[in-house]
Write a protein that holds these residues in place. Structure first.
Motif, PDB file in Angstrom:
ATOM      1  N   LEU A  47       0.837  -1.196   0.000  1.00 22.20           N
ATOM      2  CA  LEU A  47       0.000   0.000   0.000  1.00 22.20           C
ATOM      3  C   LEU A  47       0.876   1.252   0.000  1.00 22.20           C
ATOM      4  CD1 LEU A  47      -2.794   1.391   0.239  1.00 22.20           C
ATOM      5  CD2 LEU A  47      -2.483   1.260   2.730  1.00 22.20           C
ATOM      6  N   VAL A  50       2.215   2.044  -3.413  1.00 20.64           N
ATOM      7  CA  VAL A  50       1.196   2.629  -4.284  1.00 20.64           C
ATOM      8  C   VAL A  50       0.982   4.096  -3.925  1.00 20.64           C
ATOM      9  CG1 VAL A  50      -1.277   2.581  -4.863  1.00 20.64           C
ATOM     10  CG2 VAL A  50       0.021   0.453  -4.779  1.00 20.64           C
ATOM     11  N   ALA A 113      -6.878   2.261  -3.591  1.00 17.53           N
ATOM     12  CA  ALA A 113      -6.040   1.252  -2.928  1.00 17.53           C
ATOM     13  C   ALA A 113      -6.299   1.257  -1.421  1.00 17.53           C
ATOM     14  CB  ALA A 113      -4.568   1.506  -3.222  1.00 17.53           C
TER      15      ALA A 113
END
Length: 131
Positions: A47, A50, A113
């Motif tokens: 995460l 991203v 996300a």
């Protein structure tokens, strides 16, 4: 959208015969809307990778180790560090996007996300999500 995020505990589960640590994220939107999501450290790291593409000022994750953490105090330190990471990055608005085309404030909680990571789409299906 206001969320309260905590990581109150961690747990170990066997995966392929090996103990694997999951950090239990507790998410509360309103008094009557609360759920938990189990995530591995690796998922926090993914995460973070991203989010760094669009948000420059993210805090650092607690350090990665070469070997699995087994000691309670080490796991507790990681749990606390991951909770701080979530509270600082996801519950705040970041002012410095990496992309030069986007100068306005970016609300991280609206990132797809992040929604998937926290399972927001499972608990609020009336909202439209595009993946």
């Amino acid at each position: 959208v206001e969320f309260q995020l905590t990581i109150p505990r961690y747990k170990e589960l066997l995966e392929g015969g090996k103990p694997t640590t999951y950090f239990v994220i507790s998410i509360q939107k309103r008094a009557d809307e609360k759920w938990e999501v189990d995530r591995r450290y690796r998922e926090f790291s993914e995460l973070n990778d991203v989010l760094k593409k669009t948000h420059a000022n993210l805090p650092s994750l607690p350090g990665k180790t070469l070997f699995s953490l087994k000691d309670h105090s080490d796991l507790e330190a990681r749990r606390s560090g991951l909770e701080k990471y979530l509270k600082v990055s996801i519950s705040s608005t970041i002012d410095s996007p990496v992309s030069l085309d986007d100068y306005h404030k970016q609300d991280i909680i609206n990132n797809e996300a992040v929604k998937r990571f926290l399972h927001v789409h499972f608990f609020f299906p009336e909202e439209k999500y595009i993946y």
